[in-house]
Design a protein around this motif. Structure first.
Motif, PDB file in Angstrom:
ATOM      1  N   TRP A   2       0.818  -1.211   0.000  1.00  0.00           N
ATOM      2  CA  TRP A   2       0.000   0.000   0.000  1.00  0.00           C
ATOM      3  C   TRP A   2       0.855   1.265   0.000  1.00  0.00           C
ATOM      4  O   TRP A   2       0.394   2.332  -0.338  1.00  0.00           O
ATOM      5  N   TRP A 362       1.728   8.699   7.657  1.00  0.00           N
ATOM      6  CA  TRP A 362       3.130   8.384   7.953  1.00  0.00           C
ATOM      7  C   TRP A 362       4.071   9.392   7.309  1.00  0.00           C
ATOM      8  O   TRP A 362       5.264   9.414   7.617  1.00  0.00           O
ATOM      9  N   LEU A 365       6.230  14.646   9.250  1.00  0.00           N
ATOM     10  CA  LEU A 365       7.456  14.592  10.052  1.00  0.00           C
ATOM     11  C   LEU A 365       7.161  14.862  11.525  1.00  0.00           C
ATOM     12  O   LEU A 365       8.035  14.725  12.358  1.00  0.00           O
ATOM     13  N   LEU A 385      -0.520  11.842  14.822  1.00  0.00           N
ATOM     14  CA  LEU A 385      -0.132  10.746  15.710  1.00  0.00           C
ATOM     15  C   LEU A 385      -1.352   9.928  16.119  1.00  0.00           C
ATOM     16  O   LEU A 385      -1.306   8.698  16.165  1.00  0.00           O
ATOM     17  N   ARG A 388      -2.335   7.788  13.285  1.00  0.00           N
ATOM     18  CA  ARG A 388      -1.483   6.597  13.218  1.00  0.00           C
ATOM     19  C   ARG A 388      -1.973   5.532  14.171  1.00  0.00           C
ATOM     20  O   ARG A 388      -1.983   4.347  13.835  1.00  0.00           O
ATOM     21  N   SER A 389      -2.407   5.946  15.360  1.00  0.00           N
ATOM     22  CA  SER A 389      -2.853   4.910  16.288  1.00  0.00           C
ATOM     23  C   SER A 389      -4.160   4.278  15.805  1.00  0.00           C
ATOM     24  O   SER A 389      -4.400   3.105  16.055  1.00  0.00           O
TER      25      SER A 389
ATOM     26  N   VAL B   5       0.435  -0.207   8.591  1.00  0.00           N
ATOM     27  CA  VAL B   5       1.573   0.315   9.348  1.00  0.00           C
ATOM     28  C   VAL B   5       2.860  -0.092   8.635  1.00  0.00           C
ATOM     29  O   VAL B   5       3.037  -1.266   8.312  1.00  0.00           O
ATOM     30  N   LEU B   9       8.545   0.242  11.241  1.00  0.00           N
ATOM     31  CA  LEU B   9       8.059   0.692  12.539  1.00  0.00           C
ATOM     32  C   LEU B   9       7.586  -0.501  13.376  1.00  0.00           C
ATOM     33  O   LEU B   9       7.751  -0.517  14.597  1.00  0.00           O
ATOM     34  N   TYR B 126       4.967   5.833  20.839  1.00  0.00           N
ATOM     35  CA  TYR B 126       3.978   6.906  20.785  1.00  0.00           C
ATOM     36  C   TYR B 126       3.984   7.584  19.408  1.00  0.00           C
ATOM     37  O   TYR B 126       2.946   7.773  18.788  1.00  0.00           O
ATOM     38  N   PHE B 127       5.170   7.900  18.926  1.00  0.00           N
ATOM     39  CA  PHE B 127       5.255   8.621  17.651  1.00  0.00           C
ATOM     40  C   PHE B 127       4.906   7.734  16.459  1.00  0.00           C
ATOM     41  O   PHE B 127       4.641   8.231  15.380  1.00  0.00           O
ATOM     42  N   SER B 128       4.925   6.423  16.651  1.00  0.00           N
ATOM     43  CA  SER B 128       4.540   5.539  15.549  1.00  0.00           C
ATOM     44  C   SER B 128       3.110   5.046  15.693  1.00  0.00           C
ATOM     45  O   SER B 128       2.708   4.130  14.991  1.00  0.00           O
ATOM     46  N   GLY B 129       2.381   5.619  16.611  1.00  0.00           N
ATOM     47  CA  GLY B 129       0.970   5.274  16.707  1.00  0.00           C
ATOM     48  C   GLY B 129       0.656   4.046  17.541  1.00  0.00           C
ATOM     49  O   GLY B 129      -0.491   3.633  17.621  1.00  0.00           O
ATOM     50  N   PHE B 130       1.683   3.462  18.189  1.00  0.00           N
ATOM     51  CA  PHE B 130       1.408   2.295  19.037  1.00  0.00           C
ATOM     52  C   PHE B 130       1.023   2.775  20.432  1.00  0.00           C
ATOM     53  O   PHE B 130       1.705   2.525  21.429  1.00  0.00           O
ATOM     54  N   ARG B 131      -0.060   3.496  20.470  1.00  0.00           N
ATOM     55  CA  ARG B 131      -0.459   4.198  21.677  1.00  0.00           C
ATOM     56  C   ARG B 131      -0.792   3.229  22.812  1.00  0.00           C
ATOM     57  O   ARG B 131      -0.427   3.457  23.958  1.00  0.00           O
ATOM     58  N   LYS B 132      -1.491   2.154  22.453  1.00  0.00           N
ATOM     59  CA  LYS B 132      -1.876   1.185  23.495  1.00  0.00           C
ATOM     60  C   LYS B 132      -0.636   0.518  24.069  1.00  0.00           C
ATOM     61  O   LYS B 132      -0.500   0.381  25.284  1.00  0.00           O
ATOM     62  N   TYR B 160      10.776  14.614  25.845  1.00  0.00           N
ATOM     63  CA  TYR B 160       9.368  14.909  25.617  1.00  0.00           C
ATOM     64  C   TYR B 160       8.499  13.783  26.175  1.00  0.00           C
ATOM     65  O   TYR B 160       7.518  14.020  26.880  1.00  0.00           O
ATOM     66  N   GLY B 240      14.545  13.821   9.570  1.00  0.00           N
ATOM     67  CA  GLY B 240      14.356  12.608  10.355  1.00  0.00           C
ATOM     68  C   GLY B 240      13.470  12.932  11.530  1.00  0.00           C
ATOM     69  O   GLY B 240      13.859  13.679  12.402  1.00  0.00           O
ATOM     70  N   GLY B 241      12.278  12.395  11.556  1.00  0.00           N
ATOM     71  CA  GLY B 241      11.408  12.716  12.684  1.00  0.00           C
ATOM     72  C   GLY B 241      10.240  11.774  12.759  1.00  0.00           C
ATOM     73  O   GLY B 241       9.657  11.426  11.739  1.00  0.00           O
ATOM     74  N   GLY B 242       9.921  11.345  13.953  1.00  0.00           N
ATOM     75  CA  GLY B 242       8.740  10.513  14.151  1.00  0.00           C
ATOM     76  C   GLY B 242       8.762   9.219  13.359  1.00  0.00           C
ATOM     77  O   GLY B 242       7.720   8.704  12.991  1.00  0.00           O
ATOM     78  N   PHE B 244       9.947   8.925  10.408  1.00  0.00           N
ATOM     79  CA  PHE B 244       9.915   9.258   8.979  1.00  0.00           C
ATOM     80  C   PHE B 244      11.140   8.730   8.245  1.00  0.00           C
ATOM     81  O   PHE B 244      11.054   8.204   7.134  1.00  0.00           O
TER      82      PHE B 244
END
Lengths: 394, 309
Positions: A2, A362, A365, A385, A388-389, B5, B9, B126-132, B160, B240-242, B244
């Motif tokens: 994708w 994604w 930045l 963010l 993303r979750s 995803v 990540l 957190y920044f990759s969305g794996f919040r749980k 942070y 380079g961030g989060g 990316f």
């Protein structure tokens, strides 16, 4: 899988190499102009804070604002529709157009969202985009690359080539000449057209008033010359009062880099005259009929979401895009109908779906420059963010 | 889970959840010979970014180059996994954390360090969305906090995460803030240098640390600070961030080149920054431009100065 095709397109854009040059020039002048505008009108910063509160209140009360707007527009002798989906909106507008075949159109991101031009063209209507950038996009069959400057990625040399081919005469690579050629071409279309379609930048519910901001004058002609004016409006454009709407409008145009726009139109009723015996008669010099088509397409649901509703505060000034490092490299390829980080949110909930939004989510930045630029301080990185979750859990 | 995803990540997530660190490699190899105490009122929180700096520096250009050649990065990742027992050889070498310890001790500040027991801040989750995963991972790890006066955060995104997401607020201080508050001695460069500073996104825009770094730099004798046009809170991202840089290595490198160009246009002899991600990306950017300007971490620059007697 994708992601692969999307990544390929980004790489292609970078290798092509011309987008950054055009956008770099645009970004520099955006910043310079905005700084001058803020120095000239320093109250704008405070006004923007007020506008944030106005939008928060409006999005909280979206349903009742719509009811009020419907009541008031109807009192103003306009016809009001609420389209739940983009298909419904296209059908409503198609049926209003009926057998009137020539349509002129102002630039509208909401129309882009529902692919209105494509729909009408397929139905056999002759549709002319009248915003210069949008016109260039139409004749080159591309997708817009920026919400306010759709042809931001094209240089004057390219425009000259494109126009010369389309108008079948030599147009030199001179911006003044290019503008003049399009003006001449579109002039007669405005008179031929029986329907004019515009969006609206903000709408006052209490008075039933559309506010249209522009620089080119095409929106005045589009909304003023044909006998039918249709306005397609996203529900999030509603605020309560006319004075609130003017505040929203001023912050919008300032951050859209208009400093002061050439024209701002307030449209509340069809054109009318009471000059003979004080009898109000509709259809004087302007349109005889005014239609306002409000579009839901996910907005009412989004307005209920405690996190993502912030996306509905967006005024579409486009300031964030000039600051986004990724957008500056690949322009509208970082987007779908809506661009940049905020576009990821709109793609997920309004114009597309999670799958379409995934590569965009994604691509952010999360560097935070968009938020810094945003007059309403919309926290797009945090929303990305959260998006993303959602993708992780989907 | 995770159909939408990006694979790199998911790779990092698995490492954090299974081994408690980004790359599932030993963390403390850089400090093996130092015998740092685990207890103490000041705790140095090294963070994966610095602890794995040399591994990341070796492999991030490979990823970027692969994508540039149109090769599949996901296959490269499998290669990386297969290769990972050998990666520990890349763990030693230059490390800004050693510089930090050195300059802190010159100020008479001795710090503790948890070594292999340092928990992951979870920021990448957190920044990759794996919040749980992040929230589940959070509760169990608070023992190391007791009896600490300050936690000196070296990586901005760890700071942070610890400050805002763990809720540790004032207990955690980014290195520049801690340094500014606690240093007493004047420093000078051995020879005068023109230096430019790149503000990391998280440090400047998320944590609001902008002027403090400049105060540190201004205070160094012989150092002339030349600012890029986009600097401070308006600084451009290094690319380079989060996460990316892992998902879009090719775009990331382009962005790094552009940022490096902006910084080099100041005529600076050294680019200074204060984040491992920026350090790696800017070095790649400078290299890609064919330039020889050094990119140093703030603590490395401090190490190159001498205390004025």
């Amino acid at each position: 899988m994708w992601l692969k095709e999307y990544k390929r397109r980004l790489k292609e854009a970078i290798e092509e190499g011309k987008i950054p040059i055009a956008i770099e020039r645009a970004s520099e002048s955006y910043r310079r102009n905005l700084q001058e505008a803020i120095e000239r009108f320093p109250y704008t910063i405070e006004l923007a804070q007020e506008v944030r509160a106005i939008k928060e209140e409006a999005i909280r009360n979206l349903d009742s604002l719509f009811e009020e707007a419907k009541r008031q527009f109807e009192k103003n002798r306009a016809k009001v529709f609420l389209a739940r989906t983009s298909e419904e909106a296209c059908e409503i507008i198609g049926s209003i157009c009926g057998n009137r075949k020539v349509v002129v159109k102002g630039k509208s991101l909401t129309a882009e969202e529902i692919s209105l031009r494509e729909y009408l063209e397929e139905k056999g209507y002759e549709v002319y985009e009248t915003d210069l950038g949008e016109f260039l996009i139409q004749i080159t069959r591309q997708r817009p690359m920026h919400i306010l400057s759709p042809a931001i990625h094209m240089t004057r040399e390219e425009v000259s080539k494109v126009l010369s081919a389309y108008l079948k005469k030599e147009i030199p690579p001179d911006i003044g000449e290019e503008v003049k050629a399009v003006r001449e071409f579109l002039r007669e279309k405005f008179f031929q057209a029986e329907v004019g379609i515009t969006g609206a930048n903000v709408v006052s519910a209490q008075t039933g008033t559309l506010i249209l901001i522009e620089n080119e004058g095409n929106v005045r002609l589009t909304s003023g010359l044909p006998s039918v004016h249709i306005a397609l409006v996203g529900l999030e454009k509603l605020v309560f009062s006319l004075s609130q709407a003017m505040k929203v409008a001023e912050v919008t145009w300032r951050f859209a880099n208009y400093t002061m726009p050439a024209h701002v139109s307030l449209v509340s009723t069809p054109s009318k005259t009471g000059d003979i015996e004080k009898v109000t008669t509709f259809g004087a010099h302007g349109p005889k009929e005014l239609y306002v088509v409000f579009l839901d397409n996910g907005r009412r649901k989004l307005a209920q979401d405690p996190i993502f509703r912030e996306a509905l505060y967006c005024l579409r000034c486009g300031g964030c895009l000039y600051e986004c490092p990724v957008f500056r490299l690949v322009a509208g390829r970082f987007g779908d109908r809506y661009f940049g980080g905020i576009g990821a949110i709109w793609t997920a909930f309004i114009s597309g779906d999670l799958k379409k939004a995934a590569p965009l989510a994604w691509s952010c930045l999360t560097c935070g420059r968009c938020k810094l630029r945003c007059p309403l301080k919309i926290d797009t990185p945090q929303m990305c963010l959260h998006l993303r979750s959602l993708l992780v859990d989907s | 889970m995770g159909l939408l995803v990006p694979k790199p990540l998911l790779f990092l997530r698995d490492n954090i959840l299974k081994k408690g660190s980004l790359l599932a490699l030993p963390k403390a190899k850089w400090a093996n010979d130092l015998n740092l105490p685990k207890e103490g009122e000041y705790l140095l929180f090294g963070g994966c970014g610095y602890q794995y700096l040399n591994v990341a520096k070796t492999f991030s250009p490979i990823g970027q180059r692969m994508e540039g050649l149109g090769l599949d990065l996901e296959r490269g990742l499998r290669f990386f996994k297969w290769f990972s027992p050998f990666l520990r050889f890349f763990l030693s070498g230059r490390n800004p954390l050693r510089s930090a310890l050195k300059v802190l001790s010159e100020e008479g500040i001795e710090v503790s360090y948890l070594g292999e027991e340092e928990p992951c801040c979870g920021g990448p989750l957190y920044f990759s969305g794996f919040r749980k995963d992040f929230l589940e991972n959070l509760s169990s790890k608070r023992d190391f906090l007791s009896n600490r006066k300050k936690i000196i955060g070296m990586v901005p995104s760890c700071c942070y995460a610890l400050k805002e997401l763990w809720g540790l607020k004032d207990l955690v201080e980014p290195f520049p803030i801690f340094w500014l508050k606690n240093k007493k001695k004047k420093r000078r460069l051995k020879e005068p240098l023109k230096v430019t500073y790149h503000d990391p996104c998280i440090l400047s825009r998320y944590l609001g640390v902008v002027e403090e770094v400049r105060e540190i730099l201004w205070d160094i004798e012989g150092l002339t600070l030349v600012e890029a046009e986009a600097s401070g809170e308006w600084a451009n991202c290094c690319g380079g961030g989060g996460g990316f840089e892992l998902v879009f290595p090719y775009v990331s490198k382009e962005l790094a080149k552009r940022r490096a160009e902006e910084l080099l246009s100041t005529g600076a002899q050294i680019i200074v920054t204060a984040c491992p991600g920026c350090l790696i990306n800017l070095e790649e950017g400078v290299k890609a431009l064919g330039r020889k300007v050094r990119v140093l971490d703030l603590v490395e620059l401090l190490e190159e100065t001498e205390v004025v007697a």
